[in-house]
Enzyme design. Structure first.
Site, short mmCIF file in Angstrom:
data_model
loop_
_atom_site.label_atom_id
_atom_site.label_comp_id
_atom_site.label_asym_id
_atom_site.label_seq_id
_atom_site.Cartn_x
_atom_site.Cartn_y
_atom_site.Cartn_z
N CYS A 31 31.31 10.00 4.03
CA CYS A 31 30.33 10.80 4.79
C CYS A 31 29.50 9.90 5.72
O CYS A 31 28.64 9.15 5.25
CB CYS A 31 29.43 11.55 3.80
SG CYS A 31 27.97 12.29 4.53
N CYS A 34 25.68 10.25 5.66
CA CYS A 34 25.07 9.73 4.43
C CYS A 34 24.58 8.30 4.60
O CYS A 34 23.61 7.89 3.96
CB CYS A 34 26.08 9.78 3.28
SG CYS A 34 26.59 11.44 2.78
#
Length: 241
Positions: A31, A34
């Protein structure tokens, strides 16, 4: 104070049994957004050391908690107060957003808290028998499968769906013991809609569900459907032995 790492097995002890404020960053290695939260959470851990437990949870390795709290987007930040989920923030936010949320909940310590939905997905209650279509019955039967069953919804007119279908095919070829059900949306549109109704999951294509005994144990869509993620999901949801 460093950012703590959480696991499914220790979640009850580390988070739910904690009488104070716990801020959990649910993330994944793949991700990209993230990564923006890494320095932000390090800053929060240093700023609130001793007052707030700041922690992270790898979504791919801890699917039980991800499913229990209905985490559908990454990153998602879950805030618990006295073991109660009191706020969720989806997507990467600025440092000030998390500081404001933490300060708000710290100010409420000692008062009654209101939980936000944690959503453990189950089958929708059955409608009257006369109103239940064949597609609804078939969808219920699929979700009620006694062993973990992989249901893959595929559109034969979507390029993204074709990419996910290749990942699904590779998984099936490498795991012939796993029960699966392929639903081609154009050919089985009623069943596809019935699965949306019964599972309470918004229809997406492509979409993968792992179901057992009336529950959705795991779901993913679009580029999140990969052979490694499917294999990791089954490792998590299947009992050992």
């Amino acid at each position: 104070m460093p950012v703590a790492s959480l696991t499914d097995g220790a979640f009850s002890t580390d988070v739910l049994a904690n009488p104070g404020l716990v801020v959990v960053d649910v993330w994944a290695e793949w991700c990209t957004p993230c990564r923006a939260l890494v320095p932000i959470f390090e800053s929060l851990a240093a700023r609130y050391g001793g007052r707030v437990r700041v922690a992270k949870l790898d979504a791919d390795a801890n699917l039980e908690t991800v499913t229990r709290y209905d985490v559908r987007a990454l990153p998602t930040v879950l805030i618990f107060q006295g073991g109660v989920l009191v706020e969720r923030l989806s997507g990467a936010r600025a440092l000030g957003t998390y500081v404001d949320a933490i300060e708000t909940h710290l100010a409420r310590e000692g008062t009654a808290v209101t939980a936000v939905p944690s959503v453990e997905r189950t089958m929708a209650p059955p409608p009257p028998a006369a109103a239940e279509s064949y597609a609804i019955r078939e969808a219920r039967e699929l979700l009620a499968h006694g062993d973990a069953l992989l249901v893959f919804k595929h559109s034969n007119s979507c390029p993204v769906s074709f990419t996910a279908k290749r990942q699904y095919d590779q998984f099936v070829a490498a795991n012939p013991d796993v029960p699966t059900r392929l639903v081609v949306v154009q050919q089985e549109r009623e069943l596809s809609s019935a699965l949306e109704t019964v599972s309470r999951l918004r229809h997406e294509s492509p979409q993968a569900l792992i179901v057992r005994e009336g529950r959705v144990l795991w779901d993913a869509s679009h580029g999140n459907i990969t052979k490694p993620r499917l294999e990791q999901a089954f490792v998590t949801v299947r009992p050992p032995g």
